[in-house]
Design a protein around this motif. Structure first.
Motif, mmCIF file in Angstrom:
data_model
loop_
_atom_site.group_PDB
_atom_site.id
_atom_site.type_symbol
_atom_site.label_atom_id
_atom_site.label_comp_id
_atom_site.label_asym_id
_atom_site.label_seq_id
_atom_site.Cartn_x
_atom_site.Cartn_y
_atom_site.Cartn_z
ATOM 1 N N SER A 142 1.099 -1.627 0.230
ATOM 2 C CA SER A 142 -0.056 0.311 -0.795
ATOM 3 C C SER A 142 1.000 1.191 -0.283
ATOM 4 C CB SER A 142 -1.119 -0.198 1.071
ATOM 5 O OG SER A 142 0.171 0.071 2.140
ATOM 6 N N THR A 143 2.500 1.365 0.615
ATOM 7 C CA THR A 143 2.933 2.381 0.555
ATOM 8 C C THR A 143 3.643 2.536 -0.139
ATOM 9 O OG1 THR A 143 3.326 2.283 3.355
ATOM 10 C CG2 THR A 143 5.080 3.634 2.290
ATOM 11 N N TYR A 144 4.060 1.719 -1.009
ATOM 12 C CA TYR A 144 4.356 1.604 -2.557
ATOM 13 C C TYR A 144 3.891 1.726 -3.698
ATOM 14 C CZ TYR A 144 6.738 -0.430 -6.556
ATOM 15 O OH TYR A 144 7.198 -0.618 -8.519
ATOM 16 N N ARG A 145 2.868 1.492 -3.614
ATOM 17 C CA ARG A 145 1.728 2.544 -4.157
ATOM 18 C C ARG A 145 1.496 3.641 -4.544
ATOM 19 N NH1 ARG A 145 -3.682 -1.165 -5.381
ATOM 20 N NH2 ARG A 145 -3.617 0.455 -7.201
ATOM 21 N N GLU A 146 1.717 4.662 -3.357
ATOM 22 C CA GLU A 146 1.848 5.584 -3.135
ATOM 23 C C GLU A 146 3.333 6.398 -4.020
ATOM 24 O OE1 GLU A 146 1.412 7.737 1.118
ATOM 25 O OE2 GLU A 146 -0.259 5.081 1.326
ATOM 26 N N ILE A 147 3.917 5.411 -4.108
ATOM 27 C CA ILE A 147 5.550 6.148 -4.717
ATOM 28 C C ILE A 147 4.416 5.834 -6.156
ATOM 29 C CG2 ILE A 147 7.566 6.400 -5.546
ATOM 30 C CD1 ILE A 147 7.675 4.730 -3.175
ATOM 31 N N ASN A 148 4.103 7.236 -7.196
ATOM 32 C CA ASN A 148 3.999 7.288 -8.523
ATOM 33 C C ASN A 148 4.734 8.038 -9.039
ATOM 34 O OD1 ASN A 148 1.590 6.038 -8.175
ATOM 35 N ND2 ASN A 148 0.673 7.475 -6.555
ATOM 36 N N PHE A 149 5.342 7.709 -10.776
ATOM 37 C CA PHE A 149 5.760 8.362 -11.514
ATOM 38 C C PHE A 149 5.103 10.161 -11.910
ATOM 39 C CE2 PHE A 149 7.791 9.713 -15.803
ATOM 40 C CZ PHE A 149 9.040 9.244 -15.622
ATOM 41 N N GLN A 150 5.672 11.162 -12.008
ATOM 42 C CA GLN A 150 4.849 12.206 -11.925
ATOM 43 C C GLN A 150 4.777 12.576 -13.562
ATOM 44 O OE1 GLN A 150 3.162 13.997 -9.899
ATOM 45 N NE2 GLN A 150 5.677 14.872 -8.900
ATOM 46 N N GLU A 151 3.578 12.445 -14.278
ATOM 47 C CA GLU A 151 3.194 12.796 -15.336
ATOM 48 C C GLU A 151 3.717 13.799 -15.673
ATOM 49 O OE1 GLU A 151 -0.410 13.399 -17.787
ATOM 50 O OE2 GLU A 151 -1.420 13.497 -15.539
ATOM 51 N N ASN A 152 4.691 15.118 -15.270
ATOM 52 C CA ASN A 152 5.064 15.919 -16.200
ATOM 53 C C ASN A 152 6.545 15.542 -16.965
ATOM 54 O OD1 ASN A 152 5.632 16.404 -13.122
ATOM 55 N ND2 ASN A 152 5.111 18.332 -13.686
ATOM 56 N N ALA A 153 6.540 14.530 -15.687
ATOM 57 C CA ALA A 153 8.405 14.210 -15.592
ATOM 58 C C ALA A 153 8.661 12.433 -17.071
ATOM 59 C CB ALA A 153 8.914 13.909 -14.458
ATOM 60 N N ALA A 154 7.470 12.641 -17.725
ATOM 61 C CA ALA A 154 7.723 11.846 -18.501
ATOM 62 C C ALA A 154 8.111 12.058 -20.114
ATOM 63 C CB ALA A 154 5.633 11.006 -18.796
ATOM 64 N N ILE A 155 8.923 10.600 -20.383
ATOM 65 C CA ILE A 155 9.799 11.003 -21.276
ATOM 66 C C ILE A 155 9.205 11.311 -22.869
ATOM 67 C CG2 ILE A 155 11.828 9.880 -22.597
ATOM 68 C CD1 ILE A 155 12.337 8.236 -19.878
ATOM 69 N N TRP A 156 9.383 12.064 -23.168
ATOM 70 C CA TRP A 156 8.849 12.687 -24.578
ATOM 71 C C TRP A 156 7.074 12.940 -24.187
ATOM 72 C CZ3 TRP A 156 9.108 6.952 -26.421
ATOM 73 C CH2 TRP A 156 10.701 6.572 -27.289
ATOM 74 N N GLY A 157 7.134 13.681 -22.879
ATOM 75 C CA GLY A 157 5.910 13.907 -21.778
ATOM 76 C C GLY A 157 4.709 15.130 -23.311
ATOM 77 N N SER A 158 6.086 15.962 -23.732
ATOM 78 C CA SER A 158 6.147 17.560 -24.290
ATOM 79 C C SER A 158 6.856 17.498 -25.122
ATOM 80 C CB SER A 158 6.397 18.662 -23.419
ATOM 81 O OG SER A 158 7.000 18.887 -21.770
ATOM 82 N N ALA A 159 6.981 16.100 -25.843
ATOM 83 C CA ALA A 159 6.824 16.312 -27.391
ATOM 84 C C ALA A 159 5.937 16.102 -28.551
ATOM 85 C CB ALA A 159 7.822 15.247 -27.566
ATOM 86 N N PRO A 160 5.713 16.027 -29.801
ATOM 87 C CA PRO A 160 4.899 15.740 -30.469
ATOM 88 C C PRO A 160 4.318 14.083 -30.404
ATOM 89 C CG PRO A 160 5.985 17.810 -31.464
ATOM 90 C CD PRO A 160 6.395 16.873 -30.236
ATOM 91 N N THR A 161 5.182 13.466 -30.516
ATOM 92 C CA THR A 161 5.082 12.030 -30.753
ATOM 93 C C THR A 161 4.154 11.064 -30.050
ATOM 94 O OG1 THR A 161 6.402 9.593 -30.460
ATOM 95 C CG2 THR A 161 6.519 11.665 -29.231
ATOM 96 N N LYS A 162 2.843 10.556 -30.420
ATOM 97 C CA LYS A 162 1.621 10.061 -29.408
ATOM 98 C C LYS A 162 2.042 9.341 -28.673
ATOM 99 C CE LYS A 162 -0.937 10.050 -34.205
ATOM 100 N NZ LYS A 162 -2.334 10.937 -33.637
#
Length: 573
Positions: free
Chosen positions: A137-157
Motif C-alpha cells: 500500500s505504501t509502495y503504491r503511493e510512489i507515483n511517477f510524475q506525469e510531467n516527468a514523462a519521457i517524450w511527454g511534451s514532444a509531438p510524438t503520440k
C-alpha cells in the motif's frame, strides 16, 4: 510538419519573407542548425533543423503580429521560443543522459545475449531493504510524475513513464531510449516520483535505477495518453486495448512450471525503447532476457488500438538443456463460474480474468476448454503440430454475468497467441493451480516444444499477441457462449448444459451431438433450439462411475463436419 521538418507556428499575418541561419548551442540537448520561414494559407511557420531535438513545435495562438519584422527581431523571437521549449524538455526529459550514449540496433542485443550465455548467471542488482520492505500500500503511493514523462511534451503520440523499485519489485533494470540509431541511458531524476515522504525520494535517487516501464498512447480519446502496456517484474508484461482494463498477463518465457524442483523465473534486465516519429502509431521495445538456464534477445513491435497487438521476435541462447520450457506463456486468474461454482457463498456468479482456453490446431480443429479452480494441481496437455493459435479468453462482456462493480471483469481482455512461422511438434500445456484468492494468478498456458532447448543451440521463434475481447473469428460461425454444470432433476445424474450462438432451428434439425467420456459413460445427449440467444442448447448427462477424474468431449457435426469448436472439460470428483 513539412517534408518531415518540425514547424513553429507564428500566427497570421506575419509580413516577412526571409531565410537565415543560427548556430547557437542553447544546451547540450538543443543545437539549432538552421531555420527558414514558410507561408501556407496566410499562416507563417518557422522550419527548424536541429540536433538531438528535432520534434518540437509551438503554436502562438495569443500573439498576432501585423507588421513587418526584422531578421534580428525574428532571431530573438526564435531563440526565445527555443529557450521555452528547452525549459519544458529539461523538466520532463532530464532523466535521459547523453553522456553514455552508444550505437544501437537489435543486433546489439543479440550479441549481448550470445556473449552473456557463455558466462554463469549473475543476479541483477537489488533494491535496498528500505524499499523492498515497504508495504504494498505504501509502495503504491510512489507515483511517477506525469510531467516527468519521457517524450511527454514532444509531438510524438507515445510517452514513457517508469516504476520505482520497492515492495515485491526487488530487481533493478536498465532502461535506454533510442533515437537515430543511438541509445541513451535513462537515469533516476529527483523530480521523477511523487513520494509519501522525502526520505524515500533520497533513497530512490541513491539507487539510481528503476523496476519497470509503462507506455502511454491516446488509446481511448485523442486528448489523453492512456497507459496501455506495462513491463514490470521478472519477464511479465500486460496490455489493454481500447475500452479495456488490465486483467491477465503474459511473460517472456516460462521454465519448469509446476515441476518438483521449483519454477525458474527469467527476467528482463535491460530495455531499449525506440522513439517513434510524430505520425507513427506503433512503437518498438527491445529487451535482454537473462536467467540461470538461458539468455535471450526480444523485439516487441507494439501497435496500440482496437485491438492492441504485439509482434514478438525472440532468439534464445540456452546455458543448459531445458526440457520443460514454455513459449509465449499466458498467466491469468480463475476463481469460479457456472461450470466450477464457488465453495464459499458469493453474490457474484463468476469471478475470473479468463474463462476458457481456446486453441486453433494445425489441422484446423478449434478447441474450447473451460477453466477450473481445482482442489489439487491439474496439468493438461493438448498435442499438436504447427498450431495456428491459442489463448486465454474472457468471452462474456456483460456486467450481469459477473455482477462486480469494482473489478469490472466484463472489461478484462482476452489474449491470443498466433505463431508466425512453423513451431513444429509439441503441445499447449494448461496448468490449473488451487486458489482461494482472486488477487493471485492460478492459471498458466504456454506452448511446450517437444524437444525443449539444447545447450549451445540458439532457438528462434516469432508470434503475435492480440489483446482482444474474444478469440479470433473462425470458419465455423457458431460459438460456445455458455457452459454450466449441475444435476438432472429426475434421476440426479450429473448434467452439463452448453449454449451455442448463431444456429437456426433448420440447422439444428440436421446437427448430430457426439459426446464421449474417458472414464465412466455418457447417459444421454441431445440438442434443441434456444430462441433467447438465436442458437441452440445441448444437454449432456453422464455417470463418472468411480472415477476421480474424467475427460469430457462434445462436438456438434453437420454432414460429418464440425459446426463449432470442440468442447473439452476435465471433470474432477
Amino acid at each position: 510538419m513539412k517534408d518531415g521538418v518540425p514547424l513553429i507556428y507564428l500566427g497570421p499575418p506575419l509580413a516577412v519573407k526571409c531565410q537565415g541561419e543560427i548556430v547557437s548551442a542553447i544546451s547540450d540537448n538543443i543545437q539549432i542548425v538552421s531555420f527558414n520561414i514558410w507561408k501556407n494559407h496566410n499562416n507563417y511557420y518557422i522550419f527548424m533543423d536541429s540536433k538531438k531535438f528535432n520534434r518540437a513545435a509551438v503554436r502562438f495562438t495569443n500573439q498576432m503580429i501585423d507588421y513587418p519584422i526584422s531578421l534580428k527581431r525574428l532571431g530573438t523571437l526564435f531563440l526565445s521560443v527555443m529557450l521555452m521549449l528547452w525549459m519544458d524538455v529539461a523538466h520532463s526529459e532530464s532523466v535521459v543522459s547523453t553522456r553514455a550514449e552508444h550505437p544501437f540496433s537489435h543486433d546489439t542485443i543479440i550479441q549481448l545475449a550470445r556473449e552473456l550465455s557463455q558466462k554463469p548467471f549473475k543476479e541483477p542488482e537489488k533494491a535496498p531493504e528500505s524499499l523492498t520492505q515497504l508495504e504494498y500500500s505504501t509502495y503504491r503511493e510512489i507515483n511517477f510524475q506525469e510531467n516527468a514523462a519521457i517524450w511527454g511534451s514532444a509531438p510524438t503520440k507515445f510517452s514513457i513513464q517508469l516504476f520505482a523499485p520497492g515492495s515485491l519489485f526487488k530487481d533493478l533494470v536498465d532502461i535506454d531510449v533510442v533515437e537515430n540509431g543511438r541509445a541513451y541511458p535513462v537515469k533516476m531524476s529527483e523530480l521523477a516520483f511523487k513520494v509519501p515522504n522525502e526520505s524515500l525520494a533520497e533513497i530512490l535517487l541513491q539507487v539510481g535505477k528503476y523496476a519497470g516501464v509503462r507506455l502511454h498512447y491516446p488509446l481511448n480519446r485523442d486528448d489523453y495518453k492512456d497507459e496501455f502496456i506495462v513491463f514490470q517484474g521478472a519477464s511479465y508484461f500486460r496490455a489493454v486495448s481500447k475500452g479495456q482494463i488490465y486483467g491477465l498477463s503474459t511473460r517472456g518465457l516460462a521454465i519448469d512450471i509446476a515441476q518438483p524442483k521449483g519454477e525458474e523465473y527469467p527476467l528482463f534486465r535491460h530495455f531499449w525503447i525506440e522513439r517513434p516519429g510524430i505520425h507513427q502509431k506503433a512503437i518498438v521495445v527491445h529487451a535482454l532476457l537473462d536467467s540461470i538456464s538461458v539468455t535471450g534477445a526480444y523485439r516487441f513491435g507494439i501497435y496500440p488500438g482496437s485491438p492492441t497487438r504485439v509482434d514478438v521476435d525472440v532468439i534464445l541462447f540456452p546455458r543448459r538443456d531445458i526440457q520443460h520450457v514454455g513459449l509465449a506463456p499466458l498467466t491469468s486468474m480463475f476463481m469460479h463460474g457456472p461450470m466450477d461454482k464457488s465453495d464459499q457463498p458469493d453474490y457474484r456468479p463468476a469471478v475470473h480474468d479468463s474463462e476458457a482456453l481456446a486453441m486453433a490446431r494445425g489441422n484446423g480443429e478449434q478447441l474450447w476448454r473451460p477453466l477450473n479452480n481445482p482442489q489439487r494441481l491439474q496439468i493438461s496437455a493438448f498435442m499438436d503440430e504447427n498450431p495456428k493459435g491459442f489463448g486465454l479468453i474472457q468471452r462474456h462482456r456483460q456486467f450481469d454475468y459477473y455482477q462486480d462493480l469494482e473489478a469490472e471483469y466484463d472489461r478484462r481482455p482476452s489474449a491470443w497467441v498466433e505463431p508466425l512461422g512453423d513451431w513444429g511438434q509439441g503441445h499447449v500445456e494448461l496448468v490449473e493451480i488451487p486458489s482461494n484468492s482472486e488477487v493471485n494468478d492460478n492459471i498458466v498456458a504456454y506452448w511446450r516444444p517437444v524437444q525443449g532447448l539444447i545447450k549451445g543451440q540458439p532457438f528462434s521463434y516469432s508470434y503475435r499477441l492480440t489483446w482482444s475481447d474474444d478469440a479470433p473469428l473462425t470458419a465455423t460461425k457458431a460459438r460456445i457462449i455458455r457452459s454450466a454444470g449441475g444435476q438432472k432433476l429426475l434421476d440426479g445424474s450429473k448434467e452439463i448444459v452448453l449454449d451455442y450462438s448463431q444456429l437456426s432451428p433448420e440447422e439444428i434439425r440436421n446437427i448430430q451431438v457426439e459426446a464421449s467420456i474417458s472414464a465412466g459413460r455418457i447417459l444421454e445427449s441431445h440438442i434443441e433450439p434456444n430462441p433467447d440467444i438465436a442458437g441452440a442448447r445441448v444437454f449432456i448427462s453422464f455417470d463418472p462411475e468411480n472415477a476421480d477424474v474424467s475427460e469430457l468431449r462434445v462436438q456438434l457435426k453437420k454432414d460429418d463436419k464440425p459446426v463449432a469448436a470442440t468442447w473439452l472439460y476435465r471433470w474432477i470428483n
